[in-house]
Design an enzyme around this catalytic site. Structure first.
Site, PDB file in Angstrom:
ATOM      1  N   SER A  76     -35.215 -31.421  32.253  1.00 19.11           N
ATOM      2  CA  SER A  76     -34.360 -32.146  33.235  1.00 19.11           C
ATOM      3  C   SER A  76     -33.998 -33.412  32.466  1.00 19.11           C
ATOM      4  CB  SER A  76     -35.363 -32.548  33.967  1.00 19.11           C
ATOM      5  OG  SER A  76     -36.318 -33.270  33.989  1.00 19.11           O
ATOM      6  N   TYR A 140     -27.388 -30.299  32.044  1.00 20.13           N
ATOM      7  CA  TYR A 140     -28.589 -30.298  33.048  1.00 20.13           C
ATOM      8  C   TYR A 140     -28.051 -29.928  34.235  1.00 20.13           C
ATOM      9  CZ  TYR A 140     -32.023 -31.812  36.273  1.00 20.13           C
ATOM     10  OH  TYR A 140     -32.855 -31.917  37.355  1.00 20.13           O
TER      11      TYR A 140
END
Length: 329
Positions: A76, A140
């Site tokens: 992340s 992401y």
């Protein structure tokens, strides 16, 4: 019946596990512990392994009666995703594919997904609602959007119902003081600012002060991590009640700039926190603020801890007690 929590030893996952334990759920946790911490788990049966390992997942599903999944496991880091997109597609997207295939194989038909405001990219509207355009500005966010789309098609083909929770900036620590935020490396603003307050960093870097915002720095919507955890439980309940698949934003609907966060942290901690302006980072939208009306009306979600002073105060309490994170030495 058990709830499987992937990435349950991570920051938000561990708070969801704590909330599940508080209401007496049977909990199974899967985590490879690359980013998670065993010490963060206040309950649940832990399986250490990778979602991309079919034999490992077979063991998890065979040994437990799972009726719902809460899926946190993912890389992340926005900056890293821009430099290593292949890593993010392999872990996030392929890992989710492996999980969904095993859910289908073992007849598990409910999943709550930890998504992100990064799916929107530069917003068309502020606050953002769930029907706005999704055009991520970083890899992401692109992988998280791909994961959402994959769940849509697994629903259409196999009837696996999902609730995707697109949340904004999680921060804060558990009321008990037992768990908090400890990433390696740390990239989230609030803990970085508090590390500077503790003297563990010489300063806080502000990436860009020339954005089209009031003070030139990025504006974000901060939500207490325990309020986020509550939303995941409400989503599990909604799916158990037979609800259809859906996407919800989770945020406060109020934005704070990087400079404002630093100033509030100075007030909360009573410490001088030095800030240095540095160049912008690739992939950072100027403003991300949520409309959470749909989550409030349909999930019955009512965040109660997300005043920014309270968020930073709870985080400060945890960081003071755990200056080295989960490394107790």
């Amino acid at each position: 019946m058990a709830v499987l929590v992937t990435g349950g030893a991570g920051y938000i996952g561990s708070h969801a596990v704590a909330a599940l334990k508080e209401r007496g759920e049977d909990i199974v946790v899967v985590d490879n512990l690359q980013q998670g911490h065993k010490e963060a788990l206040l309950g649940g049966k832990l399986y250490v392994g990778d979602l991309r390992d079919a034999d490992f997942l077979d063991t998890v599903f065979k040994e437990n009666e799972i009726d719902a999944v809460i899926h946190f496991a993912a890389n992340s880091l926005v900056g890293e995703s821009m430099k290593q997109p292949g890593k993010y597609y392999h872990n996030n997207v392929y890992g989710t594919l492996c999980l969904l295939e095993k859910m289908n194989e073992y007849g598990v038909g409910r999943i709550v997904f930890s998504s992100t405001a990064a799916t929107y990219g530069e917003p068309e509207n502020v606050p953002i609602d769930e029907y706005d355009r999704t055009l991520p500005t970083n890899a992401y966010g692109e992988t998280k959007l791909a994961m959402e789309k994959m769940m849509k098609w697994f629903d259409i083909a196999h009837g696996i119902k999902y609730i995707s929770l697109r949340y904004f900036n999680a921060a804060g620590a558990h009321d008990s003081g037992l768990i908090g935020e400890d990433h390696r490396p740390e990239t989230h603003l609030v803990p970085i600012v508090l590390e500077a307050a503790l003297g563990k960093r010489p300063h806080i870097s502000v990436f860009g002060d020339d954005y089209a915002t009031e003070d030139g720095t990025c504006v974000r919507d901060y939500i207490h991590v325990s309020d986020l955890a509550d939303a995941h439980l409400l989503a599990v309940d909604r799916l158990r009640g037979g609800a259809d698949s859906a996407v919800y934003n989770l945020g406060n609907g109020q934005g704070f700039s990087v400079k404002q966060v630093i100033e509030i942290a100075r007030e909360v901690t009573g410490r001088d926190i030095r800030a240095i302006i540095e160049p912008r980072r690739a992939g950072d939208p100027a403003v991300l603020v949520a409309s959470s009306e749909r989550a409030r009306s349909e999930l019955g979600w009512n965040p109660s801890r997300s005043n920014l002073e309270n968020i930073i105060g709870s985080a400060w309490s945890w960081h003071q007690a755990n200056p080295n994170g989960y490394d107790r030495e």
